[in-house]
Design a protein around this motif. Structure first.
Motif, PDB file in Angstrom:
ATOM      1  N   ALA A   1      36.434 -52.446 -54.255  1.00 60.99           N
ATOM      2  CA  ALA A   1      36.386 -52.445 -55.221  1.00 60.99           C
ATOM      3  C   ALA A   1      34.465 -51.762 -55.548  1.00 60.99           C
ATOM      4  N   ILE A   2      33.652 -52.976 -55.430  1.00 63.35           N
ATOM      5  CA  ILE A   2      32.469 -52.722 -55.372  1.00 63.35           C
ATOM      6  C   ILE A   2      31.743 -51.628 -54.720  1.00 63.35           C
ATOM      7  N   GLU A   3      32.394 -51.512 -53.752  1.00 61.03           N
ATOM      8  CA  GLU A   3      31.361 -50.573 -53.065  1.00 61.03           C
ATOM      9  C   GLU A   3      32.386 -49.014 -53.347  1.00 61.03           C
ATOM     10  N   TYR A   4      33.167 -48.687 -54.328  1.00 63.65           N
ATOM     11  CA  TYR A   4      33.158 -47.624 -54.630  1.00 63.65           C
ATOM     12  C   TYR A   4      32.823 -47.441 -56.362  1.00 63.65           C
ATOM     13  N   LEU A   5      32.261 -48.992 -56.598  1.00 63.65           N
ATOM     14  CA  LEU A   5      31.551 -48.353 -58.179  1.00 63.65           C
ATOM     15  C   LEU A   5      30.574 -47.946 -57.601  1.00 63.65           C
ATOM     16  N   GLY A   6      30.458 -48.289 -56.131  1.00 66.70           N
ATOM     17  CA  GLY A   6      28.644 -48.300 -55.772  1.00 66.70           C
ATOM     18  C   GLY A   6      28.514 -46.780 -55.515  1.00 66.70           C
ATOM     19  N   ASP A   7      29.771 -46.286 -54.706  1.00 65.51           N
ATOM     20  CA  ASP A   7      30.003 -44.800 -54.532  1.00 65.51           C
ATOM     21  C   ASP A   7      29.859 -43.415 -55.718  1.00 65.51           C
ATOM     22  N   ILE A   8      31.076 -44.507 -56.654  1.00 65.59           N
ATOM     23  CA  ILE A   8      31.054 -43.023 -57.615  1.00 65.59           C
ATOM     24  C   ILE A   8      28.654 -43.674 -58.874  1.00 65.59           C
ATOM     25  N   ALA A   9      28.663 -44.320 -58.660  1.00 65.63           N
ATOM     26  CA  ALA A   9      27.601 -44.265 -59.014  1.00 65.63           C
ATOM     27  C   ALA A   9      26.274 -44.179 -58.129  1.00 65.63           C
ATOM     28  N   GLY A  10      26.221 -43.326 -57.093  1.00 63.61           N
ATOM     29  CA  GLY A  10      26.040 -42.855 -56.132  1.00 63.61           C
ATOM     30  C   GLY A  10      25.720 -41.098 -56.502  1.00 63.61           C
ATOM     31  N   TYR A  11      26.621 -41.255 -56.645  1.00 62.08           N
ATOM     32  CA  TYR A  11      27.751 -39.456 -56.743  1.00 62.08           C
ATOM     33  C   TYR A  11      27.149 -39.019 -58.149  1.00 62.08           C
ATOM     34  N   LYS A  12      27.296 -40.379 -59.074  1.00 60.60           N
ATOM     35  CA  LYS A  12      26.014 -39.610 -60.472  1.00 60.60           C
ATOM     36  C   LYS A  12      24.966 -39.902 -60.421  1.00 60.60           C
ATOM     37  N   LYS A  13      23.885 -39.843 -59.281  1.00 66.88           N
ATOM     38  CA  LYS A  13      22.736 -40.686 -59.110  1.00 66.88           C
ATOM     39  C   LYS A  13      22.012 -41.568 -60.429  1.00 66.88           C
ATOM     40  N   SER A  14      23.291 -42.022 -60.383  1.00 68.05           N
ATOM     41  CA  SER A  14      22.369 -43.616 -61.340  1.00 68.05           C
ATOM     42  C   SER A  14      22.338 -44.342 -59.689  1.00 68.05           C
ATOM     43  N   TRP A  15      20.600 -44.890 -59.311  1.00 70.73           N
ATOM     44  CA  TRP A  15      20.332 -45.096 -58.154  1.00 70.73           C
ATOM     45  C   TRP A  15      20.308 -46.599 -58.252  1.00 70.73           C
ATOM     46  N   ASP A  16      20.147 -47.232 -59.652  1.00 75.88           N
ATOM     47  CA  ASP A  16      19.247 -48.445 -59.782  1.00 75.88           C
ATOM     48  C   ASP A  16      21.067 -49.006 -59.911  1.00 75.88           C
ATOM     49  N   ASN A  17      22.248 -48.380 -60.454  1.00 74.38           N
ATOM     50  CA  ASN A  17      23.302 -48.756 -61.197  1.00 74.38           C
ATOM     51  C   ASN A  17      24.142 -49.408 -59.216  1.00 74.38           C
ATOM     52  N   ALA A  18      23.952 -47.891 -58.147  1.00 72.54           N
ATOM     53  CA  ALA A  18      24.358 -47.957 -56.817  1.00 72.54           C
ATOM     54  C   ALA A  18      23.677 -49.324 -56.636  1.00 72.54           C
ATOM     55  N   LEU A  19      22.286 -49.331 -56.200  1.00 72.58           N
ATOM     56  CA  LEU A  19      21.843 -50.895 -55.793  1.00 72.58           C
ATOM     57  C   LEU A  19      22.282 -51.531 -56.492  1.00 72.58           C
ATOM     58  N   ILE A  20      22.483 -52.203 -57.100  1.00 73.78           N
ATOM     59  CA  ILE A  20      23.138 -53.408 -58.241  1.00 73.78           C
ATOM     60  C   ILE A  20      24.396 -53.391 -56.867  1.00 73.78           C
ATOM     61  N   PHE A  21      25.205 -52.651 -57.233  1.00 70.28           N
ATOM     62  CA  PHE A  21      27.087 -53.206 -56.310  1.00 70.28           C
ATOM     63  C   PHE A  21      26.269 -52.752 -54.874  1.00 70.28           C
ATOM     64  N   TYR A  22      25.158 -52.705 -54.111  1.00 65.82           N
ATOM     65  CA  TYR A  22      24.962 -52.597 -53.278  1.00 65.82           C
ATOM     66  C   TYR A  22      25.151 -54.108 -52.357  1.00 65.82           C
ATOM     67  N   LYS A  23      23.734 -54.012 -53.404  1.00 65.18           N
ATOM     68  CA  LYS A  23      23.178 -55.215 -53.172  1.00 65.18           C
ATOM     69  C   LYS A  23      24.186 -55.993 -53.704  1.00 65.18           C
ATOM     70  N   LYS A  24      25.133 -56.335 -54.037  1.00 66.71           N
ATOM     71  CA  LYS A  24      25.871 -57.484 -53.930  1.00 66.71           C
ATOM     72  C   LYS A  24      27.294 -57.611 -52.921  1.00 66.71           C
ATOM     73  N   LEU A  25      27.296 -55.912 -52.404  1.00 71.19           N
ATOM     74  CA  LEU A  25      28.611 -56.269 -51.350  1.00 71.19           C
ATOM     75  C   LEU A  25      27.564 -56.844 -50.102  1.00 71.19           C
ATOM     76  N   LYS A  26      25.822 -56.750 -49.919  1.00 71.05           N
ATOM     77  CA  LYS A  26      25.536 -57.497 -49.158  1.00 71.05           C
ATOM     78  C   LYS A  26      25.120 -58.726 -49.038  1.00 71.05           C
ATOM     79  N   THR A  27      25.050 -59.140 -50.259  1.00 66.94           N
ATOM     80  CA  THR A  27      25.333 -61.059 -50.539  1.00 66.94           C
ATOM     81  C   THR A  27      26.504 -61.185 -50.149  1.00 66.94           C
ATOM     82  N   LEU A  28      27.069 -60.473 -50.568  1.00 69.62           N
ATOM     83  CA  LEU A  28      28.690 -60.529 -49.937  1.00 69.62           C
ATOM     84  C   LEU A  28      29.549 -60.638 -48.792  1.00 69.62           C
ATOM     85  N   LYS A  29      28.890 -59.979 -47.725  1.00 62.64           N
ATOM     86  CA  LYS A  29      28.774 -59.740 -46.624  1.00 62.64           C
ATOM     87  C   LYS A  29      28.026 -59.195 -45.827  1.00 62.64           C
TER      88      LYS A  29
END
Length: 237
Positions: free
Chosen positions: A53-81
């Motif tokens: 779910a986090i990854e999809y939200l990051g991908d959606i943020a990237g699709y919308k070119k909302s890079w700050d939001n994408a970075l939040i989600f991808y950073k969370k993914l890196k932390t969790l795994k």
């Protein structure tokens, strides 16, 4: 008895969650990003560590070119795994796109983290194709005084050649095209096509003919080949 009770209490919730996830995934795949986003956000409220779910939200943020939001989600993914190569790759990609949207001085301060993210992905998964492509792009685009290097770009291209000959020749062609060695780039793209009838290779060759070599007739011939490939029904295996 307590396990039976757990099953009857929580199994319906698990089924509902999976049903919502499948719906969100389907919406994402057909490009209905706003609707998919709502579903994945709902899932995340009840399952804060749901990686997909986090990854999809990051991908959606990237699709919308909302890079700050994408970075939040991808950073969370890196932390969790932190052992998942693709999470570092996606974080680096989002950071690179953000760097394109800020002033040059700020962007320069982001280069090491961008490069480090792609290198980490390769360290975790030595066969990671996307990170090598990203590093090639980074090294050819950067000025030499901040770390740009055609030599390093070719180093990663040679690694791609061993992992995936098609990607290897395409990346070599891309480097040659960038540095305006168009005839050499043409031959590299043709080698990729010879290996696997690569649609991507045809596309890159057509773009080279049309946009760099001023040969629209050749470009049209290649585009017709692409059209034919895409219209040919795929055989069921």
């Amino acid at each position: 008895m307590k396990y039976i009770l757990f099953f009857f209490l929580f199994f319906p919730l698990l089924v509902l969650s999976q049903s919502n996830f499948d719906k969100g995934q389907s919406l994402f795949e057909v490009g209905k990003m706003d609707q998919a986003e709502i579903i994945f956000e709902t899932i995340l409220k009840s399952e804060p560590s749901n990686l997909k779910a986090i990854e999809y939200l990051g991908d959606i943020a990237g699709y919308k070119k909302s890079w700050d939001n994408a970075l939040i989600f991808y950073k969370k993914l890196k932390t969790l795994k932190p052992s998942e190569a693709n999470f570092h790759y996606k974080y680096g990609g989002a950071l690179a796109m953000k760097a394109l949207s800020v002033n040059k001085f700020r962007a320069l301060g982001m280069i090491d983290e961008i490069k480090g993210s792609f290198e980490k992905a390769i360290e975790l998964n030595p066969r990671h194709i996307g990170s090598r492509w990203a590093l090639i792009e980074l090294y050819i685009q950067l000025p030499g005084f901040v770390g740009g290097s055609e030599k390093k770009a070719f180093q990663y291209s040679n690694e791609l050649l061993k992992l995936s000959p098609i990607d290897g020749f395409l990346s070599k062609g891309h480097i040659d095209e960038y540095f305006k060695r168009y005839s050499i780039a043409e031959q590299q793209y043709k080698k990729a096509i010879e290996i696997g009838n690569s649609v991507k290779g045809y596309q890159m060759l057509a773009n080279l003919y049309k946009n760099k070599m001023n040969e629209p007739e050749k470009a049209e011939v290649v585009l017709q080949i692409i059209k034919k490939i895409n219209s040919t029904p795929k055989k069921n295996i």
